[in-house]
Design an enzyme around this catalytic site. Sequence first.
Site, mmCIF file in Angstrom:
data_model
loop_
_atom_site.group_PDB
_atom_site.id
_atom_site.type_symbol
_atom_site.label_atom_id
_atom_site.label_comp_id
_atom_site.label_asym_id
_atom_site.label_seq_id
_atom_site.Cartn_x
_atom_site.Cartn_y
_atom_site.Cartn_z
ATOM 1 N N THR A 33 0.834 -1.207 0.000
ATOM 2 C CA THR A 33 0.000 0.000 0.000
ATOM 3 C C THR A 33 0.866 1.254 0.000
ATOM 4 O OG1 THR A 33 -0.052 -0.225 2.387
ATOM 5 C CG2 THR A 33 -1.990 -1.012 1.194
ATOM 6 N N SER A 65 31.601 -3.721 7.954
ATOM 7 C CA SER A 65 30.495 -4.484 8.520
ATOM 8 C C SER A 65 31.023 -5.757 9.156
ATOM 9 C CB SER A 65 29.501 -4.854 7.418
ATOM 10 O OG SER A 65 28.632 -5.859 7.884
ATOM 11 N N ALA A 125 15.084 -11.791 4.875
ATOM 12 C CA ALA A 125 13.976 -12.468 5.550
ATOM 13 C C ALA A 125 12.693 -11.647 5.500
ATOM 14 C CB ALA A 125 14.352 -12.765 7.001
ATOM 15 N N GLY A 126 12.715 -10.545 4.757
ATOM 16 C CA GLY A 126 11.523 -9.694 4.675
ATOM 17 C C GLY A 126 11.311 -8.901 5.953
ATOM 18 N N SER A 128 13.268 -6.177 6.792
ATOM 19 C CA SER A 128 13.826 -4.827 6.589
ATOM 20 C C SER A 128 15.212 -4.618 7.179
ATOM 21 C CB SER A 128 12.872 -3.765 7.142
ATOM 22 O OG SER A 128 11.719 -3.736 6.382
ATOM 23 N N SER A 130 17.617 -3.888 5.344
ATOM 24 C CA SER A 130 18.140 -2.734 4.598
ATOM 25 C C SER A 130 17.733 -1.430 5.268
ATOM 26 C CB SER A 130 17.622 -2.691 3.161
ATOM 27 O OG SER A 130 17.529 -3.947 2.625
ATOM 28 N N GLU A 162 17.826 4.278 -0.880
ATOM 29 C CA GLU A 162 17.534 2.935 -1.409
ATOM 30 C C GLU A 162 16.979 3.011 -2.831
ATOM 31 O OE1 GLU A 162 16.106 0.181 1.363
ATOM 32 O OE2 GLU A 162 15.565 -1.307 -0.140
ATOM 33 N N ASP A 174 9.165 0.811 5.484
ATOM 34 C CA ASP A 174 10.196 0.150 6.291
ATOM 35 C C ASP A 174 11.043 1.179 7.036
ATOM 36 O OD1 ASP A 174 9.166 -1.990 4.917
ATOM 37 O OD2 ASP A 174 10.882 -2.196 3.574
ATOM 38 N N TYR A 226 8.521 -6.734 -8.132
ATOM 39 C CA TYR A 226 8.077 -5.634 -7.263
ATOM 40 C C TYR A 226 7.818 -4.386 -8.111
ATOM 41 C CZ TYR A 226 8.074 -2.385 -3.269
ATOM 42 O OH TYR A 226 7.746 -1.437 -2.330
HETATM 43 C C1 GLA Z 1 8.922 -3.993 0.920
HETATM 44 C C2 GLA Z 1 9.139 -2.522 0.611
HETATM 45 C C3 GLA Z 1 8.095 -1.661 1.310
HETATM 46 C C4 GLA Z 1 6.692 -2.166 0.999
HETATM 47 C C5 GLA Z 1 6.606 -3.664 1.240
HETATM 48 C C6 GLA Z 1 5.264 -4.223 0.827
HETATM 49 O O1 GLA Z 1 9.133 -4.244 2.277
HETATM 50 O O2 GLA Z 1 10.429 -2.126 1.056
HETATM 51 O O3 GLA Z 1 8.243 -0.315 0.937
HETATM 52 O O4 GLA Z 1 6.303 -1.820 -0.285
HETATM 53 O O5 GLA Z 1 7.623 -4.359 0.547
HETATM 54 O O6 GLA Z 1 4.268 -3.742 1.661
#
Ligand code: GLA
Length: 385
Positions: A33, A65, A125-126, A128, A130, A162, A174, A226
């Site tokens: 969204t 790092s 791992a989704g 965030s 980054s 990013e 994120d 994406y």
């Molecule tokens: C990733 C992107 C976010 C968002 C999600 C999906 O985490 O970095 O900005 O778009 O996908 O909600």
Amino acid sequence: MSGTAQEFKELYGYPPEGVWAAPGRVNLIGEHTDYNDGFALPFALPQRTEAAAARRTDGMLRLHSADTPSGVVTLDPAELDPARPPKGSDGWAAYPAGVLWALREAGLPVGGADLHVRSEVPAGAGLSSSAALEVATALALADLHGIPLTRPELAALARRAENAYVGVPCGVMDQMASACATDGHALHLDTRSLRQAHIPFDCAAAGLRLLVIDTRVKHDLADGAYAERRASCHGAAAALGLPALRDLPYRELEQALARLADPVARSRVRHVVTENERVVRVEALLRAGRLRETGPLLTEGHRSLRDDYAVSCAELDLAVATANAAGAYGARMTGGGFGGSALALIDAEAEPVVTRAVTEAFARAGHAPPRITVAAPSAGAARIL
Ligand code: GLA
């Protein structure tokens, strides 16, 4: 001295001026969204990325790092250019280098620095990792060089790093979650105005747990899927004569869908508009202290991401279905998808049962063992030393 500060000292031969930390995030609801100017409801994880840092007088940027074997990377900030990134400013170093570039681009008086980072947020791992790295770096550089930035400004600069330097077309959720979240709360985010509200979200007090199930399937947002979803949403908004899909009210969804010829565009729009509505409903339930009742909305969100938005995968679907069958109130994939993590809302006592059920289902399906942890809504970025 913290471990990260000690490592900085051993590496560079002098102590850092400070240590800054920024967390990873889990999104409770409101997926895909943010690049539609919509709503999201993420919270910060206890896992953080720490950046120990000190100013340099010669204007150079040195990066190291603890999590990669690349050694110390030395860069001249004046030579940072997304079109022609200097040697060494790729891979993980592109994130902190991109942050310095974004601060300079914004005309802010940022100088050189030595940086050493260490992260507890698993990469890919989704969750965030980054954003955690970007926000920790941005906060360190802004504090060190006395640049007064609000947290939303900081998050927006991190996102710009990013998007424009690293080349990942993500939204702002994120970075906002990492920069702005507060302990024990979910962050209700309006991604158009960057207005935020902190919604009490104390699972433990309600006898609940949030399980994060990392499928270990690496997702890659730089991957074209994406960007394709994003373009499809922007195209549909334009076709409907709207600035963004955020401007399509839920009650007008059906009429709008009838005006779109392309079935794929219709599905994408349906996901975004229903997802914004789910954020509104989940937020209302959290405010009313009716945490368990959010479960069905989480599962509905997963179905929408799987069927309408097509960003799930077999492992995420299995994690969600198995958690629900084992007694979860609801479950869904979280983050961009195509791998990464799922979350499940469960009773505290159900933790061993659900964990075992998911682990066994993965083994039966021949998937690598998932990494299952309990997440508690935690604090956003801060200076810790
Ligand atoms: C990733 C992107 C976010 C968002 C999600 C999906 O985490 O970095 O900005 O778009 O996908 O909600």
